[in-house]
Design a protein around this motif. Structure first.
Motif, mmCIF file in Angstrom:
data_model
loop_
_atom_site.group_PDB
_atom_site.id
_atom_site.type_symbol
_atom_site.label_atom_id
_atom_site.label_comp_id
_atom_site.label_asym_id
_atom_site.label_seq_id
_atom_site.Cartn_x
_atom_site.Cartn_y
_atom_site.Cartn_z
ATOM 1 N N VAL A 92 6.663 11.740 -30.294
ATOM 2 C CA VAL A 92 7.178 10.445 -29.858
ATOM 3 C C VAL A 92 7.517 10.485 -28.365
ATOM 4 N N SER A 93 8.134 11.572 -27.920
ATOM 5 C CA SER A 93 8.438 11.701 -26.494
ATOM 6 C C SER A 93 7.179 11.872 -25.661
ATOM 7 N N ASP A 94 6.179 12.532 -26.220
ATOM 8 C CA ASP A 94 4.879 12.601 -25.530
ATOM 9 C C ASP A 94 4.353 11.193 -25.251
ATOM 10 N N VAL A 95 4.438 10.341 -26.267
ATOM 11 C CA VAL A 95 3.944 8.973 -26.118
ATOM 12 C C VAL A 95 4.799 8.201 -25.117
ATOM 13 N N ARG A 96 6.111 8.336 -25.231
ATOM 14 C CA ARG A 96 7.004 7.577 -24.356
ATOM 15 C C ARG A 96 6.861 7.998 -22.899
ATOM 16 N N ILE A 97 7.026 9.293 -22.649
ATOM 17 C CA ILE A 97 7.015 9.766 -21.262
ATOM 18 C C ILE A 97 5.595 9.741 -20.703
ATOM 19 N N GLY A 98 4.614 10.062 -21.544
ATOM 20 C CA GLY A 98 3.222 9.921 -21.117
ATOM 21 C C GLY A 98 2.895 8.489 -20.772
ATOM 22 N N GLY A 99 3.474 7.548 -21.522
ATOM 23 C CA GLY A 99 3.271 6.136 -21.215
ATOM 24 C C GLY A 99 3.863 5.744 -19.880
ATOM 25 N N VAL A 100 5.017 6.328 -19.527
ATOM 26 C CA VAL A 100 5.613 6.053 -18.217
ATOM 27 C C VAL A 100 4.657 6.498 -17.112
ATOM 28 N N MET A 101 4.108 7.712 -17.257
ATOM 29 C CA MET A 101 3.198 8.229 -16.229
ATOM 30 C C MET A 101 1.941 7.378 -16.118
ATOM 31 N N THR A 102 1.389 7.001 -17.257
ATOM 32 C CA THR A 102 0.180 6.170 -17.242
ATOM 33 C C THR A 102 0.455 4.813 -16.612
ATOM 34 N N GLY B 295 0.826 -1.209 0.000
ATOM 35 C CA GLY B 295 0.000 0.000 0.000
ATOM 36 C C GLY B 295 0.854 1.250 0.000
ATOM 37 N N GLU B 296 1.940 1.239 0.791
ATOM 38 C CA GLU B 296 2.864 2.373 0.814
ATOM 39 C C GLU B 296 3.545 2.555 -0.538
ATOM 40 N N LEU B 297 3.905 1.447 -1.144
ATOM 41 C CA LEU B 297 4.593 1.515 -2.436
ATOM 42 C C LEU B 297 3.671 2.014 -3.543
ATOM 43 N N ALA B 298 2.375 1.764 -3.418
ATOM 44 C CA ALA B 298 1.432 2.350 -4.377
ATOM 45 C C ALA B 298 1.495 3.874 -4.311
ATOM 46 N N GLY B 299 1.605 4.409 -3.098
ATOM 47 C CA GLY B 299 1.757 5.855 -2.938
ATOM 48 C C GLY B 299 3.072 6.347 -3.527
ATOM 49 N N GLU B 300 4.133 5.557 -3.372
ATOM 50 C CA GLU B 300 5.427 5.952 -3.956
ATOM 51 C C GLU B 300 5.350 5.984 -5.477
ATOM 52 N N LEU B 301 4.644 5.035 -6.067
ATOM 53 C CA LEU B 301 4.489 5.046 -7.526
ATOM 54 C C LEU B 301 3.815 6.333 -7.995
ATOM 55 N N ARG B 302 2.816 6.790 -7.258
ATOM 56 C CA ARG B 302 2.137 8.032 -7.647
ATOM 57 C C ARG B 302 3.044 9.245 -7.462
ATOM 58 N N ARG B 303 3.880 9.210 -6.439
ATOM 59 C CA ARG B 303 4.813 10.314 -6.231
ATOM 60 C C ARG B 303 5.865 10.342 -7.342
ATOM 61 N N ILE B 304 6.330 9.165 -7.758
ATOM 62 C CA ILE B 304 7.279 9.093 -8.869
ATOM 63 C C ILE B 304 6.629 9.593 -10.147
ATOM 64 N N ARG B 305 5.350 9.270 -10.295
ATOM 65 C CA ARG B 305 4.627 9.761 -11.473
ATOM 66 C C ARG B 305 4.661 11.284 -11.527
ATOM 67 N N ASP B 306 4.516 11.958 -10.390
ATOM 68 C CA ASP B 306 4.577 13.421 -10.352
ATOM 69 C C ASP B 306 5.981 13.934 -10.692
ATOM 70 N N LEU B 307 7.003 13.203 -10.258
ATOM 71 C CA LEU B 307 8.376 13.586 -10.605
ATOM 72 C C LEU B 307 8.620 13.429 -12.106
ATOM 73 N N VAL B 308 8.049 12.387 -12.700
ATOM 74 C CA VAL B 308 8.170 12.198 -14.146
ATOM 75 C C VAL B 308 7.516 13.366 -14.878
ATOM 76 N N GLU B 309 6.380 13.809 -14.392
ATOM 77 C CA GLU B 309 5.710 14.934 -15.034
ATOM 78 C C GLU B 309 6.569 16.198 -14.961
ATOM 79 N N LYS B 310 7.233 16.436 -13.846
ATOM 80 C CA LYS B 310 8.125 17.593 -13.726
ATOM 81 C C LYS B 310 9.280 17.484 -14.729
ATOM 82 N N PHE B 311 9.864 16.305 -14.826
ATOM 83 C CA PHE B 311 10.916 16.089 -15.833
ATOM 84 C C PHE B 311 10.383 16.335 -17.232
#
Length: 559
Positions: free
Chosen positions: A482-492, A447-463
């Motif tokens: 292409v980068s929209d698809v790649r990095i957007g795919g990481v966030m999704t 459950g904690e790691l699910a929260g970490e995944l969402r926090r990493i997702r926010d860091l990816v968006e900043k990058f």
């Protein structure tokens, strides 16, 4: 023009000392950024600039040629040519007239002139009609009477549609006939020096599987292999030894010595970050070998393989270093002091942009940031390649890069790398930690790691926003999709994996299938470094191509 090449008192002994920049792997320069690049290379003593454009330039009557790819218009090329001329930089057109044309073969319009893979069909008049349009456009838009027609890496030459039409033929003879035909067209449009990549002639004439074979011996009659007006390019970005460069230069000179070019490279083609430090070792030895062996012409190359993710200006240390070596300045302290005077940042601080990590050897460069970014949290293809120091390495880089983000002119480059390292410091071991908690049946931890995944997702968006800013400063917007698809795919995907963990913790599903599978080393048992927990190097394809990092499933070569 009769005054080309430009001759200036730069202390550089080469007739033409230039830069070759890739505009074909999604990242096509925008005009203001390319003008800034021209200003810089002119100040550093370079007197030529080659734009390598496979299909990213306008051809009249060919609407699908470079369609949707941000191709240069003829008006833009003429404007850039005039701007360069004012700064005594000769702009040399560069295209490809044999291979590396996969982007046009997506269109049925060009299917009939596709031999196989990314190779044009030799000895077909439709092929030469297209090539003539390429060369005519170059003659119209550029003052230079030098043209780079490449013809490199056509490994499957004559083995597809050509074979079906003509049957078996000696491949060196196919190449010879094709070179003659294309050079005939180039001479028709007034080109006096026609540059051809040396690898195909080298390999076919020496019967060598490798372009890096320092013991290769010419075994074919090459007396009339290279056409009138044509010169060879020896390209090599990898060797560490001056003796190796000398040996391979001499093989090229046996095939054709007159007008030989040598092409070194600043490594900007395998990650978001460059590898200036690795590049300079090769540049020092190769340029010194070129000078000692009578090579008159040099190109320093910047490529952008697999999406053009690295900023070209991130390679300024390598670009500067090459100009210093060419001027005979080889004292490292002097080079670094001169760099700081030119760019306002200490050389060693600028090299932080390389994101160089701990490595057992300097033989290969490594860039884990890219494959950590794209590595899947559940499938985890890269998980077994990361040492325990990874998180600490990247956390340290975040701290070191932070002050450089404030630089007025170049801070945007460091901001992108800072924000990338902020992601990779957190994401590098998330898959390993998830798998450990899953195997232990620790739902609270999951459950904690699910929260970490969402926090990493926010860091990816900043990058993502930092990277977007960097791209738009240097390039046309085309290709960033292409980068929209790649990095957007990481966030999704991060969101998706967090939701799956939530569902497992809540008892809505009884297992997570990906985490049930035993991890394997992606290098496979036949790899020389199988089972060793260390960063992948450039030679392992998984550190290079997006499609082989992100998933074991087919994700399509278009991305």
């Amino acid at each position: 023009m009769s005054n080309l090449p430009f001759k200036r008192e730069t202390g550089i002994p080469f007739k033409r000392f230039g830069v070759r920049t890739d505009c074909s792997r999604n990242a096509v320069w925008n005009v203001p950024a390319l003008k800034k690049w021209i200003d810089i290379i002119s100040r550093l003593g370079y007197n030529t600039l080659t734009l390598y454009c496979e299909d990213t330039y306008e051809l009249e009557g060919e609407p699908y040629f470079g369609y949707g790819r941000g191709r240069f218009t003829k008006a833009e090329l003429k404007e850039l040519n005039a701007y360069a001329r004012e700064r005594q930089v000769e702009m040399i057109p560069g295209t490809n007239t044999l291979a590396h044309l996969g982007s046009i073969f997506r269109w049925a319009h060009y299917a009939e002139i596709n031999d196989n893979a990314d190779i044009l069909l030799c000895e077909d008049e439709r092929t030469y009609a297209l090539i003539e349009k390429m060369i005519a456009t170059a003659a119209e838009c550029f003052d230079s009477r030098v043209i780079d027609i490449n013809m490199d890496e056509a490994d499957m030459l004559g083995r597809g549609k050509y074979y079906a039409k003509h049957g078996p033929d000696k491949r060196i003879e196919i190449l010879k006939r094709h070179m003659n035909r294309v050079c005939e067209i180039a001479r028709k449009y007034g080109f006096e020096m026609i540059m051809i990549s040396g690898d195909m002639s080298f390999r076919l004439a020496t019967h060598s599987d490798s372009y890096s074979n320092t013991k290769a011996v010419v075994q074919e009659d090459v007396s009339d292999l290279i056409p009138e007006g044509a010169v060879l390019k020896y390209w090599d970005y990898y060797k560490r030894s001056k003796e190796d460069y000398t040996a391979l230069t001499k093989v090229h000179q046996q095939i054709k010595a007159e007008g030989l070019w040598y092409q070194c490279g600043v490594w900007t083609w395998h990650a978001f970050s460059p590898e200036n430090n690795y590049s300079t070792g090769a540049i020092r030895n190769s340029l010194q070998a070129a000078m000692e062996n009578g090579v008159e012409n040099i190109n320093v190359c910047f490529f952008g393989d697999d999406g053009g993710e690295c900023a070209r200006f991130a390679g300024l240390p390598g670009l500067f270093y090459a100009s210093q070596i060419a001027k005979g300045i080889d004292d490292e302290a002097t080079i670094k002091a001169n760099f700081e005077k030119e760019f306002g940042i200490p050389y060693d601080q600028f090299l932080l942009i390389d994101l160089t990590q701990r490595n057992e050897t300097e033989e290969y460069c490594v860039h884990p940031t890219r494959y950590i970014l794209y590595n899947d949290p559940f499938i985890g293809l890269m998980d077994m390649t990361l040492p325990e120091s990874t998180r600490a390495d990247h956390e340290e880089l975040v701290k070191l890069l932070a002050p450089l983000c404030k630089n007025k002119e170049w801070g945007y480059l460091f901001q992108t790398m800072h924000d990338l390292c902020a992601v990779t410091a957190e994401k590098c071991d998330i898959g390993t930690r998830i798998r450990a908690a899953y195997e232990a049946g620790d739902k609270a931890r999951l459950g904690e790691l699910a929260g970490e995944l969402r926090r990493i997702r926010d860091l990816v968006e900043k990058f993502y926003y930092s990277f977007r800013n960097q791209w738009m400063r240097e390039n046309k917007p085309h290709g960033f999709d292409v980068s929209d698809v790649r990095i957007g795919g990481v966030m999704t995907r991060l969101n998706h994996c967090a939701q799956r963990l939530d569902e497992f913790v809540a008892g809505k599903v009884d297992r997570i299938e990906e985490l049930e599978e035993t991890l394997l080393d992606v290098r496979t048992p036949l790899s020389p470094d199988y089972g060793k927990r260390k960063y992948l190097n450039y030679w392992d394809r998984n550190s290079r191509y997006y499609t082989e990092i992100v998933s074991a499933n087919w994700v399509g070569k278009g991305f």
